[in-house]
Design a protein around this motif. Structure first.
Motif, PDB file in Angstrom:
ATOM      1  N   SER A 263       0.876  -1.328  -0.155  1.00  0.00           N
ATOM      2  CA  SER A 263       0.373   0.036   0.223  1.00  0.00           C
ATOM      3  C   SER A 263       0.728   1.417   0.021  1.00  0.00           C
ATOM      4  N   GLU A 264       2.104   1.582   0.826  1.00  0.00           N
ATOM      5  CA  GLU A 264       2.466   2.544   0.910  1.00  0.00           C
ATOM      6  C   GLU A 264       3.375   2.670  -0.031  1.00  0.00           C
ATOM      7  N   ASN A 265       3.284   2.159  -1.402  1.00  0.00           N
ATOM      8  CA  ASN A 265       3.966   1.578  -2.635  1.00  0.00           C
ATOM      9  C   ASN A 265       3.712   1.667  -3.921  1.00  0.00           C
ATOM     10  N   GLN A 266       1.813   1.930  -2.841  1.00  0.00           N
ATOM     11  CA  GLN A 266       0.605   2.536  -4.543  1.00  0.00           C
ATOM     12  C   GLN A 266       0.827   0.663  -5.439  1.00  0.00           C
ATOM     13  N   ILE A 267       0.729   0.133  -4.430  1.00  0.00           N
ATOM     14  CA  ILE A 267       0.329  -1.333  -5.245  1.00  0.00           C
ATOM     15  C   ILE A 267      -0.690  -2.103  -4.601  1.00  0.00           C
ATOM     16  N   ARG A 268      -1.526  -2.029  -5.691  1.00  0.00           N
ATOM     17  CA  ARG A 268      -3.247  -2.430  -4.770  1.00  0.00           C
ATOM     18  C   ARG A 268      -3.240  -4.535  -4.996  1.00  0.00           C
ATOM     19  N   THR A 269      -3.531  -4.639  -4.031  1.00  0.00           N
ATOM     20  CA  THR A 269      -3.127  -6.134  -3.736  1.00  0.00           C
ATOM     21  C   THR A 269      -4.888  -6.692  -3.274  1.00  0.00           C
ATOM     22  N   LEU A 270      -4.880  -7.404  -4.059  1.00  0.00           N
ATOM     23  CA  LEU A 270      -6.182  -9.431  -3.518  1.00  0.00           C
ATOM     24  C   LEU A 270      -5.110  -9.739  -2.358  1.00  0.00           C
ATOM     25  N   PHE A 271      -5.563 -10.439  -1.241  1.00  0.00           N
ATOM     26  CA  PHE A 271      -5.062 -11.037  -0.984  1.00  0.00           C
ATOM     27  C   PHE A 271      -6.547 -12.612  -0.865  1.00  0.00           C
ATOM     28  N   LEU A 272      -5.718 -14.104  -1.391  1.00  0.00           N
ATOM     29  CA  LEU A 272      -6.632 -15.028  -1.854  1.00  0.00           C
ATOM     30  C   LEU A 272      -6.374 -16.279  -0.239  1.00  0.00           C
ATOM     31  N   LYS A 273      -6.996 -17.278  -0.222  1.00  0.00           N
ATOM     32  CA  LYS A 273      -6.537 -18.235   0.716  1.00  0.00           C
ATOM     33  C   LYS A 273      -6.886 -18.078   1.651  1.00  0.00           C
ATOM     34  N   GLY A 274      -5.835 -18.284   1.857  1.00  0.00           N
ATOM     35  CA  GLY A 274      -5.395 -18.213   4.114  1.00  0.00           C
ATOM     36  C   GLY A 274      -5.816 -17.919   4.357  1.00  0.00           C
ATOM     37  N   PRO A 275      -5.420 -17.008   5.564  1.00  0.00           N
ATOM     38  CA  PRO A 275      -6.082 -16.844   6.405  1.00  0.00           C
ATOM     39  C   PRO A 275      -7.150 -15.966   6.237  1.00  0.00           C
ATOM     40  N   VAL A 276      -7.004 -15.105   4.977  1.00  0.00           N
ATOM     41  CA  VAL A 276      -7.929 -14.378   4.760  1.00  0.00           C
ATOM     42  C   VAL A 276      -9.266 -14.489   4.704  1.00  0.00           C
ATOM     43  N   LEU A 277      -9.729 -15.815   4.330  1.00  0.00           N
ATOM     44  CA  LEU A 277     -10.492 -16.176   3.943  1.00  0.00           C
ATOM     45  C   LEU A 277     -11.004 -17.878   4.987  1.00  0.00           C
ATOM     46  N   ALA A 278     -10.169 -18.380   5.396  1.00  0.00           N
ATOM     47  CA  ALA A 278     -10.419 -18.864   7.065  1.00  0.00           C
ATOM     48  C   ALA A 278     -11.127 -17.669   7.674  1.00  0.00           C
ATOM     49  N   LYS A 279     -10.341 -16.604   8.280  1.00  0.00           N
ATOM     50  CA  LYS A 279     -11.243 -15.767   9.689  1.00  0.00           C
ATOM     51  C   LYS A 279     -12.799 -16.028   8.303  1.00  0.00           C
ATOM     52  N   ASP A 280     -12.859 -14.949   6.769  1.00  0.00           N
ATOM     53  CA  ASP A 280     -13.904 -14.434   6.309  1.00  0.00           C
ATOM     54  C   ASP A 280     -14.506 -15.600   6.462  1.00  0.00           C
ATOM     55  N   ILE A 281     -14.815 -16.874   6.297  1.00  0.00           N
ATOM     56  CA  ILE A 281     -16.137 -17.987   5.929  1.00  0.00           C
ATOM     57  C   ILE A 281     -15.670 -18.792   7.437  1.00  0.00           C
ATOM     58  N   TYR A 282     -14.562 -19.088   8.091  1.00  0.00           N
ATOM     59  CA  TYR A 282     -14.380 -19.698   9.330  1.00  0.00           C
ATOM     60  C   TYR A 282     -14.939 -19.380  10.499  1.00  0.00           C
ATOM     61  N   ASN A 283     -14.112 -18.215  10.520  1.00  0.00           N
ATOM     62  CA  ASN A 283     -14.524 -16.954  11.599  1.00  0.00           C
ATOM     63  C   ASN A 283     -13.447 -17.238  12.517  1.00  0.00           C
TER      64      ASN A 283
END
Length: 218
Positions: free
Chosen positions: A53-73
């Motif tokens: 973000s500090e280097n102006q690169i838009r980033t979308l995270f796939l799977k991993g902990p982000v997915l685990a938090k979203d669907i399993y909480n």
């Protein structure tokens, strides 16, 4: 099939006479190791998100902990061996330089954007010897010639994860469901974890719609 965290949670609730204690202990050890790994990956996700973000690169995270938090909480209920990110193809060379400066090494050789794109059809892997963490950089969700939304379209429909304090973004609900279906299909559904993910995504979508209808009636 990478579903041992769920197996452990379910089996430990059963009558102790039904499951040998050595089985429960073995599953618990795997569950504990995975929990620590997911916590480590979560911390790295926050750092990488801030760096990009500090280097102006838009980033979308796939799977991993982000997915685990979203669907399993609960990040401990899903396994993950690396961090998958999606960026715009226009930021690929910049991302390559940034990861090198951050201590990551490409797992295959190549120079510049053209060299990077030759490594794989839609992603390239980097590894940090110091942290023992792998990052896969995707510039497409799937290998060509598969048709898929542009990065700008996916970015417009992005969601912000509550996994970390610093903003971390990931796919919108429908984009995530389609991605998981296509990903599992491409790999021949050889892991039950992918079907479990999809099952929970659909259940959460149904619950979300039901809650929305209740709100409308109020």
């Amino acid at each position: 099939h990478r579903v041992y965290p769920l197996a452990y949670i379910k089996l430990k609730e059963l009558d102790q006479r039904l499951v040998p204690s050595r089985v429960i202990q073995a599953l618990y050890q795997e569950y504990k190791i995975n929990t620590f790994q997911m916590l480590q990956l979560s911390g790295e996700i926050e750092q990488v998100s801030k760096l990009f973000s500090e280097n102006q690169i838009r980033t979308l995270f796939l799977k991993g902990p982000v997915l685990a938090k979203d669907i399993y909480n609960d990040i401990s209920l899903r396994t993950s061996k690396d961090i998958d990110i999606l960026i715009s193809i226009d930021d690929l060379e910049k991302t390559h330089r940034l990861l090198l400066e951050y201590g990551y090494e490409p797992e295959e050789t190549g120079k510049g954007k053209k060299g990077i794109r030759r490594w794989g059809k839609h992603h390239v892997a980097y590894f940090s010897p110091k942290k023992g963490i792998q990052i896969e950089v995707h510039w497409r969700l799937h290998p060509p010639p598969t048709k898929e939304p542009s990065f700008n379209e996916l970015w417009k429909r992005k969601r912000q994860s509550n996994l970390t304090t610093y903003p971390v973004y990931f796919l919108g609900k429908k984009d995530l469901l389609l991605y998981l279906i296509d990903h599992g299909n491409r790999h021949g559904w050889f892991r039950l974890r992918w079907l479990t993910d999809i099952d929970l995504v659909i259940r959460n979508l149904v619950i979300s719609k039901q809650n929305s209808k209740v709100s409308d009636t109020r």
